[in-house]
Each structure stands twice: as C-alpha cells, then as structure tokens.
Enzyme design. Structure first.
Site, PDB file in Angstrom:
ATOM      1  N   LYS A   1       0.849  -1.197   0.000  1.00  0.00           N
ATOM      2  CA  LYS A   1       0.000   0.000   0.000  1.00  0.00           C
ATOM      3  C   LYS A   1       0.889   1.253   0.000  1.00  0.00           C
ATOM      4  CE  LYS A   1      -3.369   2.353   2.854  1.00  0.00           C
ATOM      5  NZ  LYS A   1      -4.089   2.362   4.119  1.00  0.00           N
TER       6      LYS A   1
ATOM      7  N   HIS B   1      -3.523 -32.743  19.067  1.00  0.00           N
ATOM      8  CA  HIS B   1      -2.344 -33.516  19.465  1.00  0.00           C
ATOM      9  C   HIS B   1      -1.217 -32.600  19.904  1.00  0.00           C
ATOM     10  CE1 HIS B   1      -4.269 -37.165  18.003  1.00  0.00           C
ATOM     11  NE2 HIS B   1      -4.784 -36.358  17.088  1.00  0.00           N
TER      12      HIS B   1
ATOM     13  N   LYS C   1      10.267  -0.180  13.760  1.00  0.00           N
ATOM     14  CA  LYS C   1      10.819   0.110  12.424  1.00  0.00           C
ATOM     15  C   LYS C   1      11.934   1.150  12.540  1.00  0.00           C
ATOM     16  CE  LYS C   1       6.485  -0.653   9.888  1.00  0.00           C
ATOM     17  NZ  LYS C   1       5.433  -0.054   9.090  1.00  0.00           N
TER      18      LYS C   1
ATOM     19  N   GLU D   1      -3.845  -6.294  15.339  1.00  0.00           N
ATOM     20  CA  GLU D   1      -3.374  -4.980  14.895  1.00  0.00           C
ATOM     21  C   GLU D   1      -4.509  -3.960  15.039  1.00  0.00           C
ATOM     22  OE1 GLU D   1      -1.922  -4.072  10.735  1.00  0.00           O
ATOM     23  OE2 GLU D   1       0.041  -4.287  11.666  1.00  0.00           O
TER      24      GLU D   1
ATOM     25  N   GLU E   1      10.762  -4.602   4.007  1.00  0.00           N
ATOM     26  CA  GLU E   1      10.832  -6.005   3.585  1.00  0.00           C
ATOM     27  C   GLU E   1      10.474  -6.147   2.108  1.00  0.00           C
ATOM     28  OE1 GLU E   1       9.295  -4.843   6.226  1.00  0.00           O
ATOM     29  OE2 GLU E   1       9.571  -6.146   7.977  1.00  0.00           O
TER      30      GLU E   1
ATOM     31  N   GLY F   1      -4.533  -1.778   5.384  1.00  0.00           N
ATOM     32  CA  GLY F   1      -3.776  -2.916   4.845  1.00  0.00           C
ATOM     33  C   GLY F   1      -4.410  -4.256   5.189  1.00  0.00           C
ATOM     34  N   ARG F   2      -4.815  -4.412   6.446  1.00  0.00           N
ATOM     35  CA  ARG F   2      -5.354  -5.714   6.880  1.00  0.00           C
ATOM     36  C   ARG F   2      -6.784  -5.939   6.394  1.00  0.00           C
ATOM     37  NH1 ARG F   2      -4.096  -2.250  10.844  1.00  0.00           N
ATOM     38  NH2 ARG F   2      -5.673  -1.466  12.284  1.00  0.00           N
TER      39      ARG F   2
HETATM   40  O1  F6P Z   1       3.905  -2.589   9.694  1.00  0.00           O
HETATM   41  C1  F6P Z   1       2.542  -2.845   9.687  1.00  0.00           C
HETATM   42  C2  F6P Z   1       1.934  -2.585   8.342  1.00  0.00           C
HETATM   43  O2  F6P Z   1       1.817  -1.225   8.150  1.00  0.00           O
HETATM   44  C3  F6P Z   1       0.598  -3.278   8.209  1.00  0.00           C
HETATM   45  O3  F6P Z   1      -0.430  -2.571   8.768  1.00  0.00           O
HETATM   46  C4  F6P Z   1       0.520  -3.448   6.732  1.00  0.00           C
HETATM   47  O4  F6P Z   1      -0.454  -4.386   6.364  1.00  0.00           O
HETATM   48  C5  F6P Z   1       1.924  -3.889   6.426  1.00  0.00           C
HETATM   49  O5  F6P Z   1       2.725  -3.112   7.298  1.00  0.00           O
HETATM   50  C6  F6P Z   1       2.380  -3.729   5.003  1.00  0.00           C
HETATM   51  O6  F6P Z   1       2.273  -2.419   4.566  1.00  0.00           O
HETATM   52  P1  F6P Z   1       2.371  -2.050   3.027  1.00  0.00           P
HETATM   53  O7  F6P Z   1       1.238  -2.713   2.315  1.00  0.00           O
HETATM   54  O8  F6P Z   1       2.293  -0.557   2.991  1.00  0.00           O
HETATM   55  O9  F6P Z   1       3.688  -2.558   2.526  1.00  0.00           O
END
Ligand code: F6P
Length: 546
Positions: free
Chosen positions: A207, A385, A513, A354, A213, A268-269
């Site tokens: 987003k 189990h 972060k 979150e 990452e 995002g979620r």
């Molecule tokens: O670090 C948390 C977060 O902001 C989440 O809320 C989000 O889903 C995820 O990182 C990824 O964010 P993006 O889609 O901006 O890479």
C-alpha cells in the site's frame, strides 16, 4: 468515550457495564451444561444464520438476560450509529482522519466516487487476469506465465495467501501462486529456486510502497530476473505492482500501466478485496474472485441491517467482550477444522490484534480493561495432538471458535466425517468435561483398585464448562469464505466500538521500524558499537564477529 457515543465517560463507568459485572457474579455458578439441561431450545435460542454461515453460540456462559445486557452495552456504546458511520464513509479512523471503507471494495454498485474507482480497478484486474490466464500475456521469451510470486507483507500478504490457500479446489490449471513476505533472504530464495524467470510474474504488493521487507525482496527479485535476462525493457512483462503510492512504484521501475491502485481509505489488513487480491484472482480466476466479493457483500448487508440481537458479527464481538472484560480471559483460540483454512488463524492475528491492540480511547484516556485478545490457533485435528491439552485441563480460560465445513471437496468421505466428529467432540468435551467421580468409575470399570482409581481421578478429571462458538459453512466456496472473512472484520469493528478504540490505525508498529534502522546502521558499519543498551550492543557485536 466510545467511538460515536455522546457520552464523555469511558464505557467501563456506565451503569450498563456495572450491571453486567454484577450479572457475571450472579451466573458464575451455573455451568453451561446445566444451562443446556434447563433449556431444550438453547441451540435455537443461541444460534443464527447469515450469509452462508451458521453460528452456534449456545455453548457459552450466557442466558437470555446476559445477551440482553450485552446488547444494552453495545447500544450504549453507540453500535447502530457506528455501523451506519462506517457505511456512510465517515472518518471512523479518526487518528488518521479517514474513512475505513473496505465495504466499498465489495459493493456491487458503482454509485459513488469510491465504488466507481473500485469497479474501474476490478475491470482492469479482469483484463489483466484474462490476458495472463489465456496466455495472451507472455514472458520475454514468449512463454506463458506459470508462476506468480506475490511480494508483500502484513495485509499485503496474509489475506491473499490465506484466501489462495483456502480456495485450493478452485485453483486454475497451469498457474501457481507463491507468497514471499519475510526480509529473511531465504524466503525469496526458496521460492525462486524452482522457478524460471521466463515464465514468472512478480506482483509487488505494498500500500505504501515504502515497506522495507517488500522493497528489499522486490529488488532481489529484479536482480534475479536480470541475471537471467539483462534486458531491462523486459521487466514490464514480469513485474506489476499494487499500491496506493503509484509514484513510488514507478520510481522502482514498474510501468505506470502495470500499477493497480489502492486507496488510503482501505486499511492494509482489510485490503485483500482490492487489487491486493490480484494474486488470488490470477490463481482462481476473476469470476471466483468476484464471488468472494459477493460473499463479503452479503455479510456487509447483514451487518448493516440486522439488529444487534440478530447480528452475527455483533454477537461475536459482544461475546468476546464478555470473556475479556468480565471473565478474565486473555486469549481466544481459532480452530478451523479444515486444512485449507490452516492460514486463517495467522490472517486473523493481524486483523484482530493490529486492530484491537490499543490501550486508549478516542479521547486519549487510558483504558483499565482489556481491549483485544491474544488470537492464536491452528487447524484441527492437528491442534488436538498439541495444545488442546491446555484448553481442556490448563488453568487459563480460553474461549474458542471452531470453524467447520459440512461438505468437503475431497471424495474421501470417511476422513471428512472423522474431521467433523472430532470438531464437534472438542466443543462438547470443553463444555462437559469429566468429573472426578466419572474419571474414577471409568478406571474401576477397567479393573483398577478403588484406591488407585481415587489417586488417579484428579489427574484424569476435566473441569469442563469452557465456552466455544462453532461457525459452520455448508461448503468452502469463494462466497462462503468471503462471508466468513467479512464476519470477522465486522466483529473486530463492533468490538472496537464497544470499547471506544480505533480499529483502523497501527501506530504501535512504528517504533520497532525506527529502531531497526539505527541498529541496521550499527550492524553494517565498521567496528564495535557501544551506542545502545548493553544487551543490544553485545548482540550486535557478537553477530559482527561472525
Ligand atoms: O507494519 C505494519 C503494516 O503497516 C501493516 O499494517 C501493513 O499491512 C503492512 O505493514 C504492510 O504495509 P504495506 O502494504 O504498505 O507494505
């Protein structure tokens, strides 16, 4: 103050809250089993069907009075107004001053600016999905695309990965989707190991398009591609992006025509329904993706129109508050008895934790009661189990949601019947338990001496009286899955409304972060560091020695 209520007081000071606290004391001695014995209509009274889902919530510490009091609390918190506000596009994400309009993503009508943008994007997705899946879209060597690698994290990974996995029986032939999220380079390397750059399509899903990452994995993927084919102009055939930050995506080198939009009014979620679902659409086809949206919309309509007493997500939310706030529960187990749903608990962890992992109200007042629970779980029967022992005999109260599917996609009926039998038996065992006398009698019947059976009985006894819900789907289809996910999204919102917290921001994730940037510098620089606390310094310096 609750999300939209007029009351400046925290909900915990309300008479409704106090009455519930007293009511909890009054019913604490009544076992769920006894409640069933006293009321032959209990299942009918405490179950509800909506949008392909049956929720059985009869195995809870509730009476008709409890539900009436919980509803009074929800209304005190402004539930009806808060639901209306979400659908109206009010800025319910008040710390970021935006609406949370994921419901617009699954609206069948394009009748306002939000839904028109949604439908235009769905149409673009459809063209693209059709081009890829009919092999009209070709890789640089003229090969069809056989592998889609989604690079994203959090909401840009968990939702799509869960849905793609859950709908395995709807996967299109000839195309496989893979999901890479972790900055650990091993994740991407393991996925790429068996792929051919000439037939691989990367979807860079972010987003913000600033997530560390995703940026690093996307760059590594581009290097991998260019090692096989050094012609940069071919990147357009193999890299597309989904982002609200089109400029950043372009700056990364993705053609503007290959960037699918997302908007700041989608969290995002809550974004799997948007173009973030592109890998899902590529994997199951656009018709199935639209059916998923249809299921979500059916649940939206239920949530929007049903009264609190007959509102499945609101009931789930009220029960969660009941246990977290009045019974001292701290966690909630999510137990899908469907292997296809094995990623559902991980998806729900982000959605729920979150959203509800907050500790102040809208006015910034600290709450002295639990907001969200710790969500955990795994697919049944595997959990039986492993951790179910704690559910049955441990000292924690852990309410559980069982999720079962009546009709399997597998032709192996016998094993599916075993799966269902175990699911229902677990709910029953949690509720009924086994008394010391029953445990002792069992041993004696098997020939054990009275005195030995007496000694063993406390270890074999199971307290029971542990609450659970069961969500039953007739079958796992795109529509029923859409409905299930939307039900939990709305449950989370309804819970946030009761407590008066914001379900749509996530400021808590930022600190880590920022700190990781400073530590990254120290790890990459020369010499030993003494810039941090002794623990951090020692760990950094030890790694540098290696
Ligand atoms: O670090 C948390 C977060 O902001 C989440 O809320 C989000 O889903 C995820 O990182 C990824 O964010 P993006 O889609 O901006 O890479």
């Amino acid at each position: 103050m609750s999300a939209l209520s007029d009351s400046p007081e925290p909900i915990t000071n309300s008479p409704e809250w106090q009455v519930l606290a007293a009511h909890r004391e009054a019913i604490a001695g009544q076992s769920i089993r006894a409640l069933f014995d006293a009321d032959p209509d209990r299942f009918k009274r405490f179950s509800i069907e909506a949008a392909d889902l049956l929720l059985d919530y009869s195995r809870n510490h509730i009476t008709a009075d409890t539900m009436a009091l919980l509803i009074a609390l929800a209304e005190k918190a402004g539930m009806s107004a808060a639901i209306a506000a979400m659908f109206a596009g009010d800025a319910i994400n008040y710390t970021e001053q935006r609406p949370a309009l994921h419901v617009a993503l699954r609206s069948p009508d394009a009748d306002n600016d939000y839904t028109r943008a949604v439908h235009a994007t769905l149409d673009r997705m459809e063209q693209f999905v059709n081009a890829v899946t009919t092999w009209e879209w070709k890789g640089y060597r003229g090969d069809p695309i056989t592998d889609v690698v989604n690079i994203g994290i959090g909401g840009s990974d968990l939702g799509p990965a869960m849905v793609y996995t859950a709908l395995a029986s709807h996967h299109l032939d000839g195309i496989r989707c893979h999901f890479v999220s972790n900055v650990d380079p091993v994740h991407l390397e393991q996925v790429l190991e068996n792929l051919d750059p000439a037939s691989t399509l990367f979807v860079i899903a972010s987003k913000s398009f600033t997530t560390m990452e995703t940026s690093l994995n996307a760059e590594a993927a581009r290097r991998w591609f260019l090692e096989a084919n050094p012609h940069e102009q071919d990147l357009t055939k193999h890299f597309v992006a989904v982002s609200a930050n089109v400029e950043k995506a372009q700056a990364f080198g993705i053609d503007a025509d290959n960037v699918f939009p997302l908007w700041d009014w989608v969290g995002g979620r809550y974004s799997l329904w948007s173009a973030i679902g592109l890998p899902v659409a590529l994997g199951i086809g656009m018709n199935n993706f639209r059916a998923l949206l249809g299921g979500g919309h059916a649940m939206d309509e239920h949530f929007r129109t049903a009264s609190a007493a007959e509102n499945l997500p609101v009931i789930l939310a009220m029960l969660e508050c009941w246990y977290l706030n009045f019974w001292g529960a701290q966690s909630h187990a999510v137990l899908p008895y469907a292997q296809s749903l094995h990623l559902f608990p991980a998806f729900l962890q982000q959605l729920d934790m979150e959203s509800l992992g907050k500790s102040v109200t809208r006015d910034g007042e600290a709450l002295d009661t639990a907001t969200g629970g710790i969500i955990w779980g795994s697919a049944g029967t595997n959990g039986q189990h492993s951790f179910h022992q704690l559910l049955h005999q441990g000292t924690h109260l852990v309410p559980a949601d069982f999720i079962a599917v009546a009709k399997s996609d597998s032709p192996n009926r016998e094993q599916h019947v075993q799966l269902l039998a175990n699911c229902f038996a677990q709910g029953q065992a949690l509720m009924n338990g086994k008394s010391r006398d029953e445990a002792k009698a069992e041993q004696v019947a098997q020939g054990m001496l009275e005195k030995d059976a007496d000694a063993l009985a406390p270890h074999k006894a199971i307290a029971g009286n542990r609450p659970s819900n069961t969500l039953l789907l007739d079958s796992l289809t795109p529509a029923s899955l859409g409905s299930l996910i939307a039900a939990y999204e709305h449950k989370v919102y309804a819970q946030s409304v009761i407590l008066g917290i914001n379900a749509f921001d996530q400021w808590g994730v930022e600190l880590g972060k920022v700190l990781s940037r400073e530590i990254h510098e120290a790890l990459s620089g020369a010499g030993e560091t003494s810039a941090f606390d002794a623990s951090t310094n020692a760990l950094i310096n030890r790694c540098k020695q290696q």
